[in-house]
Design a protein around this motif. Structure first.
Motif, PDB file in Angstrom:
ATOM      1  N   ALA A   5       0.831  -1.204   0.000  1.00  0.00           N
ATOM      2  CA  ALA A   5       0.000   0.000   0.000  1.00  0.00           C
ATOM      3  C   ALA A   5       0.868   1.256   0.000  1.00  0.00           C
ATOM      4  O   ALA A   5       0.533   2.253  -0.658  1.00  0.00           O
ATOM      5  N   LEU A   6       1.970   1.206   0.710  1.00  0.00           N
ATOM      6  CA  LEU A   6       2.875   2.356   0.753  1.00  0.00           C
ATOM      7  C   LEU A   6       3.480   2.614  -0.623  1.00  0.00           C
ATOM      8  O   LEU A   6       3.564   3.773  -1.056  1.00  0.00           O
ATOM      9  N   ILE A   7       3.867   1.561  -1.315  1.00  0.00           N
ATOM     10  CA  ILE A   7       4.400   1.724  -2.674  1.00  0.00           C
ATOM     11  C   ILE A   7       3.303   2.235  -3.601  1.00  0.00           C
ATOM     12  O   ILE A   7       3.528   3.143  -4.410  1.00  0.00           O
ATOM     13  N   VAL A  14       1.384  10.480  -4.470  1.00  0.00           N
ATOM     14  CA  VAL A  14       2.599  11.250  -4.162  1.00  0.00           C
ATOM     15  C   VAL A  14       3.759  10.474  -4.777  1.00  0.00           C
ATOM     16  O   VAL A  14       4.210   9.485  -4.207  1.00  0.00           O
ATOM     17  N   PRO A  15       4.249  10.897  -5.954  1.00  0.00           N
ATOM     18  CA  PRO A  15       5.252  10.103  -6.677  1.00  0.00           C
ATOM     19  C   PRO A  15       6.499   9.733  -5.876  1.00  0.00           C
ATOM     20  O   PRO A  15       7.072   8.663  -6.090  1.00  0.00           O
ATOM     21  N   THR A  16       6.901  10.541  -4.935  1.00  0.00           N
ATOM     22  CA  THR A  16       8.075  10.221  -4.122  1.00  0.00           C
ATOM     23  C   THR A  16       7.866   8.942  -3.316  1.00  0.00           C
ATOM     24  O   THR A  16       8.826   8.267  -2.949  1.00  0.00           O
ATOM     25  N   MET A  17       6.620   8.595  -3.089  1.00  0.00           N
ATOM     26  CA  MET A  17       6.326   7.412  -2.288  1.00  0.00           C
ATOM     27  C   MET A  17       6.673   6.111  -3.009  1.00  0.00           C
ATOM     28  O   MET A  17       6.813   5.078  -2.358  1.00  0.00           O
ATOM     29  N   PHE A  18       6.827   6.140  -4.323  1.00  0.00           N
ATOM     30  CA  PHE A  18       7.331   4.941  -5.005  1.00  0.00           C
ATOM     31  C   PHE A  18       8.709   4.603  -4.444  1.00  0.00           C
ATOM     32  O   PHE A  18       8.989   3.456  -4.094  1.00  0.00           O
TER      33      PHE A  18
END
Length: 118
Positions: A67-69, A75-79
């Protein structure tokens, strides 16, 4: 294992909160939606701290990592951050189990080296 996994989950708690702050800047998302989703994810990360050693706790931890990925779509940084925390989660589970096994062996050796009181 519990200490390592819980430390990772507490770090995720903070990152999820900061990602919520970033997501609030998106004009397509309402503040209530962002904080409902972020709040649930933050609550789950804290809840999992106590569930890590129970059956299914590690699996639920992996679900949180996915889920975090996936939050990278908002929020693209979360990839990147999700991948980092997934790696930390793997390391916490893997090395935590090794540490637990070593502690058990040490306790067994320490217990068997004491003379029997007869």
């Amino acid at each position: 294992m519990r200490t390592l996994c819980s430390s990772t989950l507490i770090g995720e708690f903070l990152v999820i909160g900061f990602a919520g702050l970033v997501a609030m800047k998106d004009p397509d998302l309402s503040t209530s939606t962002v904080w409902t989703v972020s709040g649930i994810a933050m609550f789950l990360s804290l809840l999992l701290c106590g569930m890590v050693t129970r059956p299914g706790g590690v699996v639920l931890g992996w679900a949180l990592q996915i889920a975090l990925i996936a939050s990278g779509f908002v929020v693209p940084t979360m990839f990147f951050m999700g991948a980092v925390f997934a790696a930390l989660w793997w390391a916490s589970v893997h090395y935590g189990r090794k540490i637990d096994e070593a502690k058990a062996r040490f306790a067994e050796q320490a217990g068997s080296s004491t003379p029997d009181a007869a």
